[in-house]
Design an enzyme around this catalytic site. Structure first.
Site, short mmCIF file in Angstrom:
data_model
loop_
_atom_site.label_atom_id
_atom_site.label_comp_id
_atom_site.label_asym_id
_atom_site.label_seq_id
_atom_site.Cartn_x
_atom_site.Cartn_y
_atom_site.Cartn_z
N LYS A 197 0.86 -1.18 0.00
CA LYS A 197 0.00 0.00 0.00
C LYS A 197 0.90 1.24 0.00
CE LYS A 197 -3.49 2.48 2.63
NZ LYS A 197 -4.56 2.41 3.62
N LYS A 250 -2.23 -1.49 -3.80
CA LYS A 250 -3.10 -0.31 -3.73
C LYS A 250 -2.27 0.96 -3.83
CE LYS A 250 -6.05 2.00 -0.42
NZ LYS A 250 -6.53 2.05 0.92
C1 PBG Z 1 -7.35 3.45 5.72
C2 PBG Z 1 -7.64 3.40 4.28
C3 PBG Z 1 -7.47 4.40 3.30
C4 PBG Z 1 -7.99 3.87 2.11
C5 PBG Z 1 -8.41 2.59 2.39
N1 PBG Z 1 -8.17 2.31 3.73
C6 PBG Z 1 -6.97 5.78 3.43
C7 PBG Z 1 -5.54 6.01 3.65
O1 PBG Z 1 -4.73 5.09 3.77
O2 PBG Z 1 -5.19 7.19 3.78
C8 PBG Z 1 -8.08 4.59 0.80
C9 PBG Z 1 -9.11 4.07 -0.14
C10 PBG Z 1 -9.44 4.97 -1.28
O3 PBG Z 1 -8.79 6.00 -1.52
O4 PBG Z 1 -10.38 4.63 -1.98
N2 PBG Z 1 -6.06 3.26 6.11
#
Ligand code: PBG
Length: 336
Positions: A197, A250
């Protein structure tokens, strides 16, 4: 020799043949629909999210309606995010037995047990500082956070979640969650880890929707640097060692190379998350007539699958499933 005997165009001359030779096709089963569940006393609560056109904040009961609608068009799974009534420094709302996500899991499983309910396991929607873990001074304390994530995953499993999906990017959290689940009789609850991520600017619309923008600093000390590809393979390897059952990359479209590398290196199912910024860009560009929304959507999802994703988390899940259903009956639609 006359004109080259090989003419790749031969197989492109009719929509039917194009469909027959297509290497990558989407199906509604590829998709996972994210839902935003809000703590509210109003059972029928359903309010549009400003930063994400056609997405809604939902009461737990309305989340069940949305999940059933998605299931009816062939989307097998939902991924739940919670908006609690109150936030605090430890994010204790994340593991509340009557938290919005826990309530929604129960509603959805009661309405239709076949739906696969996945819970996002993270603290950032529940902490008053917006970070994904406990803050100590100006840094996030990795090891102190693990116990709270494990507690959160356990409360989600107790509510009936079919899968938990840690998205916090703390080191060692898959092992901590796996151990907690196994110790409490949830040895069969899979962990879908957000393994690679990235610290991405594509999360903007989600942070507005989930009210989880960090109050200070950013997430670069725990989420990955966008310049790194080899590191993604190390992250994925660690999560697999710790017991992850599905690994996720992601965002998706800006990271197709990572999806492909993960697919080629590991044999676990690979998920990709087409995040809020990817979604909002297509919606925004389509709204001002710059691109065709449906064609852009199908092409992006196809690219993500072609790169190697076995499943795609996408806000387009229901729209895409409906488009696919239409094209089963007629293959001369240009958008597929
Ligand atoms: C929480 C999380 C996030 C997203 C999914 N889980 C936000 C982040 O990490 O700041 C983002 C999902 C999206 O942008 O659709 N940690």
């Amino acid at each position: 020799m006359a004109f080259p005997a090989k003419r790749p165009r031969r197989l492109r001359m009719s929509p039917t043949i194009r469909h027959m030779v297509r290497e990558t096709t989407l199906t509604p089963h590829d998709f996972i629909l994210p839902l935003f569940v809000k703590a509210t006393g109003d059972r029928h609560y359903r309010e549009p999210i400003k930063s994400m056109p056609d997405c809604y904040h939902l009461s737990p009961a309305m989340a069940a309606v949305a999940a059933e609608e998605a299931y009816a068009v062939g989307v097998p799974a939902v991924l739940l995010f919670g908006l609690p009534a109150h936030k605090n420094s430890r994010g204790s709302g994340a593991w509340a037995e009557d938290g919005p996500v826990q309530l929604a899991v129960r509603e959805i499983k009661a309405a239709r047990p076949e739906i696969c309910v996945i819970c996002d396991t993270c603290l950032c929607e529940y902490t008053d500082h917006g970070h994904c873990g406990i803050v100590c001074g100006h840094t996030v304390d990795n090891d102190a956070t693990l116990e709270l994530l494990a507690r959160t995953a356990l409360s989600q499993a107790r509510a009936g979640a079919d899968m938990v999906a840690p998205s916090d990017m703390m080191d060692g959290r898959v092992a901590a969650i796996r151990q907690a689940l196994d110790g409490q009789g949830f040895a069969h609850t899979p962990v879908m880890s957000y393994a690679a991520k990235y610290a991405s600017s594509f999360y903007g619309p989600f942070r507005a929707a989930a009210d989880c923008c960090p109050a200070f600093g950013d997430r670069k000390t725990y989420q990955m640097d966008p310049g790194n590809a080899r590191e993604a393979l190390r992250e994925v390897a660690l999560d697999i060692e710790e017991g992850a059952d599905i690994v996720m990359v992601k965002p998706a479209l800006p990271y197709l190379d990572i999806i492909k590398a993960v697919r080629e290196t590991f044999d676990l199912p690979v998920a990709a998350y087409q995040v809020s910024g990817e979604y909002a860009q297509i919606k925004g560009a389509a709204a001002i007539g710059l691109v065709d929304e449906v064609c852009n959507m199908v092409e992006s999802l196809t690219a993500i699958k072609r790169a190697g994703a076995d499943m795609i988390v996408t806000y387009f899940a229901v729209t895409a499933a409906r488009v696919l259903a239409r094209q089963m009956t007629s293959c001369d639609d240009c958008s597929l």
